[in-house]
Scaffold this motif. Sequence first.
Motif, PDB file in Angstrom:
ATOM      1  N   ILE A 149       7.056 -21.312  32.411  1.00  0.00           N
ATOM      2  CA  ILE A 149       6.835 -18.934  32.184  1.00  0.00           C
ATOM      3  C   ILE A 149       7.253 -19.835  33.694  1.00  0.00           C
ATOM      4  N   VAL A 150       8.241 -18.788  34.097  1.00  0.00           N
ATOM      5  CA  VAL A 150       8.670 -19.245  36.200  1.00  0.00           C
ATOM      6  C   VAL A 150       7.414 -18.003  36.297  1.00  0.00           C
ATOM      7  N   GLU A 151       7.095 -17.305  37.828  1.00  0.00           N
ATOM      8  CA  GLU A 151       6.715 -17.195  38.211  1.00  0.00           C
ATOM      9  C   GLU A 151       6.467 -16.805  39.710  1.00  0.00           C
ATOM     10  N   THR A 152       7.672 -15.207  40.353  1.00  0.00           N
ATOM     11  CA  THR A 152       7.858 -15.392  41.212  1.00  0.00           C
ATOM     12  C   THR A 152       7.199 -14.660  42.272  1.00  0.00           C
ATOM     13  N   PRO A 153       7.175 -13.541  43.252  1.00  0.00           N
ATOM     14  CA  PRO A 153       6.374 -12.908  43.331  1.00  0.00           C
ATOM     15  C   PRO A 153       6.554 -11.632  43.015  1.00  0.00           C
ATOM     16  N   ASP A 154       7.444 -11.133  42.278  1.00  0.00           N
ATOM     17  CA  ASP A 154       7.442  -9.754  42.184  1.00  0.00           C
ATOM     18  C   ASP A 154       7.773  -9.942  40.032  1.00  0.00           C
ATOM     19  N   TYR A 155       8.112 -10.941  40.033  1.00  0.00           N
ATOM     20  CA  TYR A 155       8.139 -11.111  37.929  1.00  0.00           C
ATOM     21  C   TYR A 155       7.507 -12.024  37.511  1.00  0.00           C
ATOM     22  N   ILE A 156       7.530 -11.813  36.347  1.00  0.00           N
ATOM     23  CA  ILE A 156       6.733 -12.764  35.392  1.00  0.00           C
ATOM     24  C   ILE A 156       7.491 -13.453  34.382  1.00  0.00           C
ATOM     25  N   TYR A 157       8.118 -14.679  33.399  1.00  0.00           N
ATOM     26  CA  TYR A 157       9.329 -15.338  33.083  1.00  0.00           C
ATOM     27  C   TYR A 157       8.248 -15.762  31.729  1.00  0.00           C
ATOM     28  N   ILE A 158       8.170 -15.614  30.906  1.00  0.00           N
ATOM     29  CA  ILE A 158       7.906 -16.310  29.329  1.00  0.00           C
ATOM     30  C   ILE A 158       8.871 -16.424  28.362  1.00  0.00           C
ATOM     31  N   PHE A 159       9.197 -17.683  28.844  1.00  0.00           N
ATOM     32  CA  PHE A 159      10.728 -18.564  27.639  1.00  0.00           C
ATOM     33  C   PHE A 159       9.637 -19.212  26.581  1.00  0.00           C
ATOM     34  N   GLU A 160      10.618 -19.039  25.417  1.00  0.00           N
ATOM     35  CA  GLU A 160       9.987 -19.527  24.038  1.00  0.00           C
ATOM     36  C   GLU A 160      11.282 -20.031  23.834  1.00  0.00           C
ATOM     37  N   PHE A 161      12.166 -21.451  23.603  1.00  0.00           N
ATOM     38  CA  PHE A 161      14.014 -21.618  22.840  1.00  0.00           C
ATOM     39  C   PHE A 161      13.497 -22.103  21.741  1.00  0.00           C
ATOM     40  N   LYS A 162      14.338 -21.746  20.868  1.00  0.00           N
ATOM     41  CA  LYS A 162      14.421 -22.271  19.316  1.00  0.00           C
ATOM     42  C   LYS A 162      15.865 -22.985  19.459  1.00  0.00           C
ATOM     43  N   LEU A 163      15.518 -24.303  18.777  1.00  0.00           N
ATOM     44  CA  LEU A 163      16.715 -24.838  18.696  1.00  0.00           C
ATOM     45  C   LEU A 163      17.838 -24.200  16.945  1.00  0.00           C
ATOM     46  N   ASP A 164      19.063 -23.728  16.999  1.00  0.00           N
ATOM     47  CA  ASP A 164      19.512 -23.455  15.932  1.00  0.00           C
ATOM     48  C   ASP A 164      18.804 -22.686  15.183  1.00  0.00           C
ATOM     49  N   GLY A 165      17.939 -21.709  16.042  1.00  0.00           N
ATOM     50  CA  GLY A 165      17.174 -20.834  15.517  1.00  0.00           C
ATOM     51  C   GLY A 165      17.234 -19.138  15.802  1.00  0.00           C
ATOM     52  N   THR A 166      16.286 -18.177  15.996  1.00  0.00           N
ATOM     53  CA  THR A 166      16.850 -17.465  16.442  1.00  0.00           C
ATOM     54  C   THR A 166      16.112 -16.549  17.879  1.00  0.00           C
ATOM     55  N   ALA A 167      16.434 -15.876  18.042  1.00  0.00           N
ATOM     56  CA  ALA A 167      15.522 -15.581  19.097  1.00  0.00           C
ATOM     57  C   ALA A 167      14.173 -14.414  18.809  1.00  0.00           C
ATOM     58  N   ASP A 168      15.042 -13.999  17.699  1.00  0.00           N
ATOM     59  CA  ASP A 168      13.276 -13.637  16.968  1.00  0.00           C
ATOM     60  C   ASP A 168      12.471 -13.712  16.659  1.00  0.00           C
ATOM     61  N   GLU A 169      12.805 -15.486  16.540  1.00  0.00           N
ATOM     62  CA  GLU A 169      11.857 -15.785  15.585  1.00  0.00           C
ATOM     63  C   GLU A 169      10.778 -16.277  17.323  1.00  0.00           C
ATOM     64  N   ALA A 170      11.662 -16.652  18.420  1.00  0.00           N
ATOM     65  CA  ALA A 170      10.623 -16.870  19.463  1.00  0.00           C
ATOM     66  C   ALA A 170      10.326 -15.700  20.364  1.00  0.00           C
ATOM     67  N   LEU A 171      10.337 -15.104  19.917  1.00  0.00           N
ATOM     68  CA  LEU A 171       9.895 -13.995  21.060  1.00  0.00           C
ATOM     69  C   LEU A 171       8.469 -13.706  19.641  1.00  0.00           C
ATOM     70  N   GLN A 172       8.732 -13.284  18.626  1.00  0.00           N
ATOM     71  CA  GLN A 172       7.884 -13.416  17.399  1.00  0.00           C
ATOM     72  C   GLN A 172       6.344 -14.582  18.157  1.00  0.00           C
ATOM     73  N   GLN A 173       6.999 -15.693  18.474  1.00  0.00           N
ATOM     74  CA  GLN A 173       6.234 -16.829  18.472  1.00  0.00           C
ATOM     75  C   GLN A 173       5.569 -15.926  19.728  1.00  0.00           C
ATOM     76  N   ILE A 174       5.819 -16.051  20.770  1.00  0.00           N
ATOM     77  CA  ILE A 174       5.496 -15.546  22.744  1.00  0.00           C
ATOM     78  C   ILE A 174       4.612 -14.158  21.760  1.00  0.00           C
ATOM     79  N   GLU A 175       4.581 -13.628  20.977  1.00  0.00           N
ATOM     80  CA  GLU A 175       3.298 -13.088  20.259  1.00  0.00           C
ATOM     81  C   GLU A 175       2.050 -13.036  19.115  1.00  0.00           C
ATOM     82  N   ASP A 176       2.746 -14.022  18.881  1.00  0.00           N
ATOM     83  CA  ASP A 176       1.842 -14.240  17.539  1.00  0.00           C
ATOM     84  C   ASP A 176       0.947 -14.745  18.127  1.00  0.00           C
ATOM     85  N   LYS A 177       1.637 -16.302  19.296  1.00  0.00           N
ATOM     86  CA  LYS A 177       0.614 -16.556  19.824  1.00  0.00           C
ATOM     87  C   LYS A 177      -0.757 -16.674  21.349  1.00  0.00           C
ATOM     88  N   GLY A 178      -0.182 -15.251  21.806  1.00  0.00           N
ATOM     89  CA  GLY A 178      -0.662 -14.618  23.085  1.00  0.00           C
ATOM     90  C   GLY A 178      -0.224 -15.239  24.142  1.00  0.00           C
TER      91      GLY A 178
END
Length: 529
Positions: A467-496
């Motif tokens: 997680i990166v926090e700047t004065p105006d933005y918050i960035y939440i990153f989830e990484f996958k190795l040889d997976g899919t970006a949709d899987e990574a985004l879904q994990q962010i949603e599922d785990k809250g």
Amino acid sequence: MKYPIGIQDFESIINGSYVYVDKTALVHQLVTEGKIYFLSRPRRFGKSLLVSTLEAYFLGRKDLFKGLAIDELETEWVEHPVFHISFGGENFIESGALESKIDTNLSKWEELYGKAPVATTFGGRFLHTLQAAHQKTGKRAVVLIDEYDKPLLDVLDTGYSTTVDGKERLLEEHHRNILKGLYSVFKEADADLQFVLLTGVTKFSQVSVFSGFNQPADISMDPRYEALCGITEEELYSYFEKSIAEMAETYAYSIEEMKHELKRQYDGYHFGPKLIDIYNPFSLLNAFASKIMQDYWFRSGTPTYLIRLLNHTQENLNELTGRYYTPGQFIDYKADVEKPLPMIFQSGYLTIKDCNLRRNTYLLDFPNNEVKNGFVTMVASDYLKSRTDSGSWTLDVIDALEAGNLEQFRKLLTSFLADIPYSMRRKETERERERYFHYTFYLLMRMVSCYTVYTEKQQSEGRVDCIVETPDYIYIFEFKLDGTADEALQQIEDKGYARPYEADTRKLFKIGTVFSSETGTISEFKIKE
């Protein structure tokens, strides 16, 4: 105001009308409450000036202390014979260099107090000189040894050898035995000693150097002497009010804004459970002199012994920082190259950030931005060996994140990863490949962490990759190795992972990032606002 940059001699500072932060009340407390001490502090933190101050005090130089705190505390000003030796200015990688240094000092003292006709060893000669000085002057001797550990650090983990009595031995072991023999005289000379102080960066285990004589009182984390070296916040505002105002004018900051920036850049050191904020004196004085904030302490040189030790331990910097440790894990140095934590801490690259006295545990992390940025960049450059200039790349990434330009961030990250040689990311197993990419991203994010950066942040339903926090933005990153970006985004949603920021007014981005083990760079990068 005259700043004593590079001046470590107390008399020169006082007579030259340089600014001197008065530590003499602590000096008086030190000399009246104990006898044999050891003090560990990072390089360029005022250890040599402390030794020089003690030397002037024990030589009875009352004239130099006029107007200082000790002027009212001390009434006797007794002159003692002082034996001062500093190992700081020598290079001890050559066989015989340590012996020559010690012999030169002993010969000088023997001219003053006489030479023992039968003493041949360094320890025997030193003992005789201490006894002779006491007998000749009627006053007990004072021994001040600055940077006692440099003869060991210079050859630590080098494999350099020397020949002793026809047998080949490691130079590190040889130096250890020489110093042990020299310091062992303190026990026998106890009646001839008024005061002893050894300073250094590291505290070598007692079975190596300090065995054989009365153990010194280790005041490295003594709450009474946390502020003995360095500059406290109170001292900063008291002694350097005009300097802060001049810097604020240069940067077009208010006084409070300038204080905040100085704190982020140079404060953060703690040397005991009271957690007194200590500023780096070398960096502060250089910043005030030039009126520009730069990484003065870090740029003045990284110890070669630390670089050698770090080469033994890769992919674990993220496991060292931001954790609680017991004192035995980071204070008492043990010569184990697989465990560099004590050396990193004692060298000033990590410091105490919090403590739990009930459990006797301490939280360790980087002291400030100067150290964090410089140290992580050094580790990243050595580990990744990317052909990209990390300095300019870091500035470009900061600009992209500050502007919310994630497409530019993706391009910068992709290009940096593509410049890492294949040999650096070649891993045998899937677990090693995952660890490599996660550690790589950790290093890169720590390099740009002028903002708040969390890696492996623990939340109620799992660990967020980044997680990166700047004065105006918050960035939440989830990484996958040889997976899919949709899987990574879904994990962010599922785990809250975004729930803690529901009431935050900043714009939030969820980013699913996929690393390719084949190409070594990013294969997918999806964003959800």
